[in-house]
Write an enzyme that holds these catalytic residues in place. Structure first.
Site, PDB file in Angstrom:
ATOM      1  N   LYS A  39       0.826  -1.210   0.000  1.00  0.00           N
ATOM      2  CA  LYS A  39       0.000   0.000   0.000  1.00  0.00           C
ATOM      3  C   LYS A  39       0.861   1.262   0.000  1.00  0.00           C
ATOM      4  O   LYS A  39       1.846   1.345   0.711  1.00  0.00           O
ATOM      5  CB  LYS A  39      -0.899  -0.003   1.241  1.00  0.00           C
ATOM      6  CG  LYS A  39      -1.935   1.086   1.257  1.00  0.00           C
ATOM      7  CD  LYS A  39      -3.115   0.671   2.114  1.00  0.00           C
ATOM      8  CE  LYS A  39      -4.202   1.712   2.129  1.00  0.00           C
ATOM      9  NZ  LYS A  39      -4.662   2.179   0.842  1.00  0.00           N
ATOM     10  N   GLY A  44       6.432   0.567   5.763  1.00  0.00           N
ATOM     11  CA  GLY A  44       7.297  -0.371   5.043  1.00  0.00           C
ATOM     12  C   GLY A  44       7.371  -0.067   3.561  1.00  0.00           C
ATOM     13  O   GLY A  44       8.443  -0.112   2.951  1.00  0.00           O
ATOM     14  N   CYS A  45       6.243   0.254   2.974  1.00  0.00           N
ATOM     15  CA  CYS A  45       6.197   0.542   1.538  1.00  0.00           C
ATOM     16  C   CYS A  45       6.943   1.827   1.206  1.00  0.00           C
ATOM     17  O   CYS A  45       7.572   1.932   0.159  1.00  0.00           O
ATOM     18  CB  CYS A  45       4.751   0.590   1.056  1.00  0.00           C
ATOM     19  SG  CYS A  45       3.913  -1.003   1.275  1.00  0.00           S
ATOM     20  N   THR A  46       6.878   2.790   2.103  1.00  0.00           N
ATOM     21  CA  THR A  46       7.617   4.033   1.913  1.00  0.00           C
ATOM     22  C   THR A  46       9.117   3.763   2.008  1.00  0.00           C
ATOM     23  O   THR A  46       9.891   4.266   1.186  1.00  0.00           O
ATOM     24  CB  THR A  46       7.174   5.097   2.942  1.00  0.00           C
ATOM     25  OG1 THR A  46       5.775   5.341   2.743  1.00  0.00           O
ATOM     26  CG2 THR A  46       7.951   6.387   2.785  1.00  0.00           C
ATOM     27  N   ALA A  49      10.108   2.035  -1.317  1.00  0.00           N
ATOM     28  CA  ALA A  49      10.109   2.959  -2.453  1.00  0.00           C
ATOM     29  C   ALA A  49      11.268   3.951  -2.354  1.00  0.00           C
ATOM     30  O   ALA A  49      11.950   4.229  -3.350  1.00  0.00           O
ATOM     31  CB  ALA A  49       8.776   3.702  -2.522  1.00  0.00           C
TER      32      ALA A  49
END
Length: 157
Positions: A39, A44-46, A49
């Site tokens: 998401k 974690g996704c940030t 990325a």
């Protein structure tokens, strides 16, 4: 899930800029890092990325296209990309069809998995780690380095 050595499943999707992209358009021209994440704008996704962003200059040395995939819509991708100045493509997979093609569905959370695809469209590496998001770029870089070494040694024959 697809395996190392398999041909990468082809797909078409809408990118963060609103344009349709087709994976087939990159094959034969570029190596591809295709990464699936749960998401936009979550911790974690940030981290994941931003790790790709922070290693962008290294990635560019390997003639690579990076594509991040989640089920978030285009507006969410656009905001995420702008907020963190992400220099790569984000595509929307709202019906999870691309995830299904790659077997990256997950159980409770959508899988966090990275595929490195060579210029011939062959999957060369798969890295799956929900809890070490920043390491995905390191795994990709190691594989891209091997691919480049192979290309150099075959061109010297």
């Amino acid at each position: 899930m697809v395996k190392i050595g398999d041909k990468a499943p082809l797909f078409e999707a809408v990118a963060d800029n609103g344009e349709r992209i087709n994976l087939a358009d990159f094959i034969g021209k570029h190596n591809i890092v295709l990464y699936f994440y749960p998401k936009d704008d979550t911790p974690g996704c940030t981290r994941e990325a931003c790790a790709f962003r922070d290693n962008w200059n290294l990635l560019k040395d390997y003639d690579v296209v990076v594509i991040g995939v989640s089920s978030d819509d285009i507006n969410s991708h656009r905001k995420f990309k702008e907020k963190y100045q992400l220099p790569f493509i984000l595509v929307s997979d709202p019906d999870k069809k691309i995830r299904e093609l790659y077997g990256a569905k997950g159980f409770i959370l959508p899988d966090r998995v990275t595929f490195v695809i060579d210029k011939k469209g062959i999957i060369r590496h798969i890295y799956k780690s929900q809890f070490n998001p920043a390491n995905h770029v390191n795994e990709a870089l190691n594989t891209l380095k091997k691919i480049k070494e192979e290309e150099l040694s075959s061109s010297q024959r």
